[in-house]
Scaffold this motif. Sequence first.
Motif, mmCIF file in Angstrom:
data_model
loop_
_atom_site.group_PDB
_atom_site.id
_atom_site.type_symbol
_atom_site.label_atom_id
_atom_site.label_comp_id
_atom_site.label_asym_id
_atom_site.label_seq_id
_atom_site.Cartn_x
_atom_site.Cartn_y
_atom_site.Cartn_z
ATOM 1 N N GLY A 115 0.795 -1.215 0.000
ATOM 2 C CA GLY A 115 0.000 0.000 0.000
ATOM 3 C C GLY A 115 0.832 1.270 0.000
ATOM 4 N N LEU A 116 2.114 1.149 0.282
ATOM 5 C CA LEU A 116 2.996 2.314 0.280
ATOM 6 C C LEU A 116 3.305 2.754 -1.138
ATOM 7 C CD1 LEU A 116 5.625 1.231 2.970
ATOM 8 C CD2 LEU A 116 3.697 2.786 3.283
ATOM 9 N N LYS A 117 3.680 4.024 -1.286
ATOM 10 C CA LYS A 117 4.095 4.470 -2.619
ATOM 11 C C LYS A 117 5.389 3.750 -2.989
ATOM 12 C CE LYS A 117 6.362 8.813 -1.291
ATOM 13 N NZ LYS A 117 6.348 10.260 -1.502
ATOM 14 N N GLU A 118 5.633 3.652 -4.262
ATOM 15 C CA GLU A 118 6.735 2.849 -4.789
ATOM 16 C C GLU A 118 8.089 3.207 -4.186
ATOM 17 O OE1 GLU A 118 9.115 1.939 -8.923
ATOM 18 O OE2 GLU A 118 7.240 3.040 -9.032
ATOM 19 N N GLU A 119 8.371 4.493 -4.006
ATOM 20 C CA GLU A 119 9.669 4.904 -3.482
ATOM 21 C C GLU A 119 9.904 4.349 -2.077
ATOM 22 O OE1 GLU A 119 7.398 7.093 -4.731
ATOM 23 O OE2 GLU A 119 8.347 7.580 -6.634
ATOM 24 N N TYR A 120 8.891 4.435 -1.229
ATOM 25 C CA TYR A 120 9.018 3.928 0.130
ATOM 26 C C TYR A 120 9.142 2.412 0.139
ATOM 27 C CZ TYR A 120 7.756 8.533 2.054
ATOM 28 O OH TYR A 120 7.734 9.852 2.409
ATOM 29 N N ARG A 121 8.314 1.751 -0.648
ATOM 30 C CA ARG A 121 8.366 0.290 -0.736
ATOM 31 C C ARG A 121 9.753 -0.162 -1.199
ATOM 32 N NH1 ARG A 121 3.985 -0.466 -3.747
ATOM 33 N NH2 ARG A 121 5.112 -0.448 -5.699
ATOM 34 N N SER A 122 10.291 0.513 -2.198
ATOM 35 C CA SER A 122 11.620 0.171 -2.719
ATOM 36 C C SER A 122 12.688 0.319 -1.645
ATOM 37 C CB SER A 122 11.983 1.068 -3.900
ATOM 38 O OG SER A 122 11.115 0.845 -4.972
ATOM 39 N N LEU A 123 12.659 1.429 -0.935
ATOM 40 C CA LEU A 123 13.651 1.656 0.112
ATOM 41 C C LEU A 123 13.585 0.582 1.191
ATOM 42 C CD1 LEU A 123 13.408 5.512 0.496
ATOM 43 C CD2 LEU A 123 15.471 4.241 -0.071
ATOM 44 N N LEU A 124 12.375 0.237 1.634
ATOM 45 C CA LEU A 124 12.230 -0.769 2.682
ATOM 46 C C LEU A 124 12.712 -2.140 2.209
ATOM 47 C CD1 LEU A 124 8.788 0.334 4.171
ATOM 48 C CD2 LEU A 124 11.049 0.563 5.231
ATOM 49 N N ILE A 125 12.422 -2.475 0.980
ATOM 50 C CA ILE A 125 12.879 -3.753 0.434
ATOM 51 C C ILE A 125 14.404 -3.773 0.326
ATOM 52 C CG2 ILE A 125 12.934 -5.217 -1.632
ATOM 53 C CD1 ILE A 125 9.994 -4.383 -2.081
ATOM 54 N N LEU A 126 14.974 -2.708 -0.230
ATOM 55 C CA LEU A 126 16.424 -2.654 -0.400
ATOM 56 C C LEU A 126 17.153 -2.713 0.939
ATOM 57 C CD1 LEU A 126 16.642 0.056 -3.201
ATOM 58 C CD2 LEU A 126 17.123 -2.391 -3.456
ATOM 59 N N LEU A 152 14.356 6.839 4.140
ATOM 60 C CA LEU A 152 14.087 5.577 4.824
ATOM 61 C C LEU A 152 13.363 5.837 6.148
ATOM 62 C CD1 LEU A 152 14.466 2.616 4.269
ATOM 63 C CD2 LEU A 152 16.680 2.735 5.370
ATOM 64 N N TYR A 153 13.733 6.882 6.829
ATOM 65 C CA TYR A 153 13.044 7.274 8.065
ATOM 66 C C TYR A 153 11.576 7.563 7.769
ATOM 67 C CZ TYR A 153 11.729 10.154 12.064
ATOM 68 O OH TYR A 153 11.069 10.694 13.155
ATOM 69 N N ARG A 154 11.327 8.311 6.704
ATOM 70 C CA ARG A 154 9.949 8.628 6.312
ATOM 71 C C ARG A 154 9.188 7.370 5.900
ATOM 72 N NH1 ARG A 154 11.598 13.829 2.613
ATOM 73 N NH2 ARG A 154 12.164 15.198 4.342
ATOM 74 N N ALA A 155 9.860 6.487 5.177
ATOM 75 C CA ALA A 155 9.222 5.242 4.742
ATOM 76 C C ALA A 155 8.830 4.383 5.940
ATOM 77 C CB ALA A 155 10.151 4.462 3.808
ATOM 78 N N ARG A 156 9.723 4.270 6.917
ATOM 79 C CA ARG A 156 9.409 3.496 8.134
ATOM 80 C C ARG A 156 8.234 4.104 8.883
ATOM 81 N NH1 ARG A 156 15.198 3.106 8.705
ATOM 82 N NH2 ARG A 156 15.113 4.973 9.996
ATOM 83 N N ASN A 157 8.232 5.430 9.005
ATOM 84 C CA ASN A 157 7.134 6.090 9.709
ATOM 85 C C ASN A 157 5.808 5.918 8.978
ATOM 86 O OD1 ASN A 157 8.654 6.919 11.881
ATOM 87 N ND2 ASN A 157 9.081 8.938 11.044
#
Length: 171
Positions: A115-126, A152-157
């Motif tokens: 459900g996250l936007k692609e940029e956040y999903r990519s960062l978390l996966i990487l 990455l901080y924003r993606a985690r939050n």
Amino acid sequence: MDKDLIINLYKKQYKIISLYLIKCGCSVSDAEDIVHDSFIKAIEYLEGVKVNYVSSWLFRVAVNKYKNFNKRKKIINTVSINEESFYEQIAQEFTVEGEILSKEISEEIRGTLNGLKEEYRSLLILKYDMELSYKEIGLLLGINEDSVKTYLYRARNKFKEDWRKSNERYG
């Protein structure tokens, strides 16, 4: 173009890019084809790319080829994460200590991640699934390490926020 540059790039990036595409839902054979096509494109067009940006350019070419592949095949993009360590790392903050992750929780995590936007999903996966360093992620995405840390901080939050919202709805 320098033949050694392409060979070294292939040795360093082939596995990372292929694994990333597989984690994004691409089949192994399709991921290999996409990466090979990306390297062919690199051989053709690399003269116009600065040496510092070759890795990130190649990564972006492969991701774009994957997106185009999905559009042509009308495949819904889902993240395919099968590694328990990834689920444990992401869900650790949300589960009682010592609790074993059940299949249902794993599916909820996957749903929240998708459900996250692609940029956040990519960062978390990487970072958490592929266990790349901030520096490696920065090279792949063409951004500096500090930006990687910030994003990455924003993606985690955002993941935490979405996770909490989904859990409030169900219980």
